[in-house]
Design a protein around this motif. Structure first.
Motif, PDB file in Angstrom:
ATOM      1  N   LEU A  97       0.834  -1.209   0.000  1.00  0.00           N
ATOM      2  CA  LEU A  97       0.000   0.000   0.000  1.00  0.00           C
ATOM      3  C   LEU A  97       0.864   1.253   0.000  1.00  0.00           C
ATOM      4  O   LEU A  97       0.662   2.168  -0.815  1.00  0.00           O
ATOM      5  N   VAL A  98       1.838   1.308   0.896  1.00  0.00           N
ATOM      6  CA  VAL A  98       2.696   2.494   1.002  1.00  0.00           C
ATOM      7  C   VAL A  98       3.637   2.595  -0.200  1.00  0.00           C
ATOM      8  O   VAL A  98       3.764   3.663  -0.824  1.00  0.00           O
ATOM      9  N   GLY A  99       4.285   1.472  -0.525  1.00  0.00           N
ATOM     10  CA  GLY A  99       5.229   1.492  -1.644  1.00  0.00           C
ATOM     11  C   GLY A  99       4.549   1.738  -2.975  1.00  0.00           C
ATOM     12  O   GLY A  99       5.056   2.492  -3.820  1.00  0.00           O
ATOM     13  N   GLY A 100       3.406   1.095  -3.186  1.00  0.00           N
ATOM     14  CA  GLY A 100       2.682   1.294  -4.439  1.00  0.00           C
ATOM     15  C   GLY A 100       2.234   2.729  -4.615  1.00  0.00           C
ATOM     16  O   GLY A 100       2.274   3.283  -5.718  1.00  0.00           O
ATOM     17  N   THR A 101       1.804   3.368  -3.521  1.00  0.00           N
ATOM     18  CA  THR A 101       1.402   4.774  -3.575  1.00  0.00           C
ATOM     19  C   THR A 101       2.579   5.661  -3.958  1.00  0.00           C
ATOM     20  O   THR A 101       2.456   6.565  -4.796  1.00  0.00           O
ATOM     21  N   ALA A 102       3.748   5.384  -3.361  1.00  0.00           N
ATOM     22  CA  ALA A 102       4.942   6.178  -3.661  1.00  0.00           C
ATOM     23  C   ALA A 102       5.370   6.029  -5.117  1.00  0.00           C
ATOM     24  O   ALA A 102       5.814   6.995  -5.754  1.00  0.00           O
ATOM     25  N   ILE A 103       5.211   4.840  -5.663  1.00  0.00           N
ATOM     26  CA  ILE A 103       5.628   4.589  -7.050  1.00  0.00           C
ATOM     27  C   ILE A 103       4.664   5.223  -8.052  1.00  0.00           C
ATOM     28  O   ILE A 103       5.079   5.820  -9.056  1.00  0.00           O
ATOM     29  N   LEU A 104       3.372   5.116  -7.772  1.00  0.00           N
ATOM     30  CA  LEU A 104       2.371   5.595  -8.728  1.00  0.00           C
ATOM     31  C   LEU A 104       2.152   7.103  -8.677  1.00  0.00           C
ATOM     32  O   LEU A 104       1.676   7.684  -9.654  1.00  0.00           O
ATOM     33  N   THR A 105       2.474   7.741  -7.560  1.00  0.00           N
ATOM     34  CA  THR A 105       2.215   9.179  -7.434  1.00  0.00           C
ATOM     35  C   THR A 105       2.882  10.002  -8.537  1.00  0.00           C
ATOM     36  O   THR A 105       2.212  10.801  -9.206  1.00  0.00           O
ATOM     37  N   PRO A 106       4.187   9.848  -8.782  1.00  0.00           N
ATOM     38  CA  PRO A 106       4.792  10.646  -9.871  1.00  0.00           C
ATOM     39  C   PRO A 106       4.243  10.265 -11.248  1.00  0.00           C
ATOM     40  O   PRO A 106       4.138  11.134 -12.132  1.00  0.00           O
ATOM     41  N   ALA A 107       3.869   9.008 -11.421  1.00  0.00           N
ATOM     42  CA  ALA A 107       3.309   8.599 -12.711  1.00  0.00           C
ATOM     43  C   ALA A 107       1.949   9.252 -12.948  1.00  0.00           C
ATOM     44  O   ALA A 107       1.672   9.783 -14.038  1.00  0.00           O
ATOM     45  N   PHE A 108       1.094   9.258 -11.930  1.00  0.00           N
ATOM     46  CA  PHE A 108      -0.210   9.908 -12.048  1.00  0.00           C
ATOM     47  C   PHE A 108      -0.059  11.423 -12.237  1.00  0.00           C
ATOM     48  O   PHE A 108      -0.825  12.047 -12.964  1.00  0.00           O
ATOM     49  N   ARG A 109       0.941  12.009 -11.553  1.00  0.00           N
ATOM     50  CA  ARG A 109       1.146  13.457 -11.682  1.00  0.00           C
ATOM     51  C   ARG A 109       1.583  13.805 -13.106  1.00  0.00           C
ATOM     52  O   ARG A 109       1.130  14.803 -13.676  1.00  0.00           O
ATOM     53  N   ALA A 110       2.439  12.980 -13.675  1.00  0.00           N
ATOM     54  CA  ALA A 110       2.895  13.228 -15.046  1.00  0.00           C
ATOM     55  C   ALA A 110       1.750  13.119 -16.045  1.00  0.00           C
ATOM     56  O   ALA A 110       1.747  13.795 -17.084  1.00  0.00           O
ATOM     57  N   LEU A 111       0.767  12.273 -15.727  1.00  0.00           N
ATOM     58  CA  LEU A 111      -0.386  12.100 -16.610  1.00  0.00           C
ATOM     59  C   LEU A 111      -1.457  13.174 -16.392  1.00  0.00           C
ATOM     60  O   LEU A 111      -2.448  13.218 -17.121  1.00  0.00           O
ATOM     61  N   GLY A 112      -1.248  14.027 -15.402  1.00  0.00           N
ATOM     62  CA  GLY A 112      -2.171  15.141 -15.194  1.00  0.00           C
ATOM     63  C   GLY A 112      -3.318  14.852 -14.251  1.00  0.00           C
ATOM     64  O   GLY A 112      -4.380  15.482 -14.361  1.00  0.00           O
ATOM     65  N   SER A 113      -3.128  13.938 -13.304  1.00  0.00           N
ATOM     66  CA  SER A 113      -4.195  13.642 -12.360  1.00  0.00           C
ATOM     67  C   SER A 113      -4.389  14.796 -11.389  1.00  0.00           C
ATOM     68  O   SER A 113      -3.522  15.662 -11.225  1.00  0.00           O
ATOM     69  N   TYR A 114      -5.548  14.783 -10.729  1.00  0.00           N
ATOM     70  CA  TYR A 114      -5.962  15.869  -9.835  1.00  0.00           C
ATOM     71  C   TYR A 114      -5.159  15.814  -8.537  1.00  0.00           C
ATOM     72  O   TYR A 114      -4.891  14.743  -7.991  1.00  0.00           O
ATOM     73  N   GLU A 115      -4.763  16.995  -8.038  1.00  0.00           N
ATOM     74  CA  GLU A 115      -4.030  17.085  -6.782  1.00  0.00           C
ATOM     75  C   GLU A 115      -4.975  16.961  -5.584  1.00  0.00           C
ATOM     76  O   GLU A 115      -6.121  17.393  -5.663  1.00  0.00           O
ATOM     77  N   PRO A 116      -4.514  16.406  -4.453  1.00  0.00           N
ATOM     78  CA  PRO A 116      -3.197  15.811  -4.244  1.00  0.00           C
ATOM     79  C   PRO A 116      -3.101  14.434  -4.896  1.00  0.00           C
ATOM     80  O   PRO A 116      -3.931  13.553  -4.617  1.00  0.00           O
ATOM     81  N   VAL A 117      -2.123  14.278  -5.748  1.00  0.00           N
ATOM     82  CA  VAL A 117      -2.010  13.067  -6.551  1.00  0.00           C
ATOM     83  C   VAL A 117      -1.755  11.841  -5.690  1.00  0.00           C
ATOM     84  O   VAL A 117      -2.209  10.737  -6.009  1.00  0.00           O
TER      85      VAL A 117
END
Length: 229
Positions: free
Chosen positions: A121-141
């Motif tokens: 849960l924690v690691g997956g969130t850390a990995i996906l956050t920059p990927a979602f941000r690069a794709l333009g997801s809504y903050e807080p990503v």
């Protein structure tokens, strides 16, 4: 075609805002699916898939011409994930369905599995956050990523029959409510609040059933004299 047009365009106006009927219906299907999951019924999976399809079109508002232009990529992506994992859960529960109609026997996850779930849960969130941000997801990503990863782990846990999967849903709901409110998805935020109470109820229902199933049977030491030998 008229039904589909209505489904994509219909909205409920409240004050100066609105709620899409697709969002309402998708969450209703999700709640019915959760109820079926608590009862350990196979039909919970296909009902949930219908809700996932509806909500996928809601959270990619800009793509599907929704009046709400905010895209929540994690929310939309998890609907696809739900469909894939639900097919697995549907098959798994059908294979283990008993005569009473229930499809799985709740069980506790091992300590090692619990550690892996937390790390995932924690690691997956850390990995996906920059990927979602690069794709333009809504903050807080990070919140969008947390919901996505938590939903994946909770759905897998439900398919495997782990009692702890209900608590993962609670963690998802705690983060999901403020995110959805800030993004203007009021129907989903309201349903998340309802889910929060429902998931806690589901946890105790499965916990009680697990303890009852694990309780040893008491056998009679002396035979019944009425039974002929």
């Amino acid at each position: 075609m008229d039904v589909l047009r209505w489904l994509f365009e219909a909205k409920l106006t409240i004050g100066g805002g609105f709620i899409l009927w697709r969002e309402v219906l998708g969450n209703v299907f999700g709640l019915v699916s959760a109820f079926g999951g608590m009862r350990r019924r196979v039909w919970a999976w296909p009902v949930g898939i219908v809700g996932n399809v509806l909500l996928f079109t809601v959270f990619l508002g800009a793509v599907f011409g929704s009046p709400n232009p905010v895209n929540l990529l994690g929310q939309a992506g998890r609907q696809v994930m739900f469909i894939v994992v639900s097919i697995y859960g549907w098959y798994s529960w059908r294979q283990s369905r008993g005569d009473a109609g229930t499809a799985v026997v709740p069980r506790w996850a091992s300590n090692l599995t619990r550690v892996r779930l937390v790390i995932g849960l924690v690691g997956g969130t850390a990995i996906l956050t920059p990927a979602f941000r690069a794709l333009g997801s809504y903050e807080p990503v990070w919140a969008d990523a947390w919901i996505f990863v938590g939903s994946l782990l909770a759905t897998l846990g439900m398919a495997r029959g782990w009692v702890e999967f209900w608590l993962i849903w609670v963690a998802v709901d705690i983060v999901g409510v403020p995110l959805l409110i800030s993004a203007g998805y009021w129907a989903s935020a309201t349903m998340y609040i309802i889910y929060g109470g429902f998931t806690l109820t589901g946890f105790f229902v499965w916990w009680r059933y697990r303890n009852q199933a694990a309780a040893p049977r008491v056998e009679t030491v002396f035979p019944d004299p009425r039974v002929e030998s």
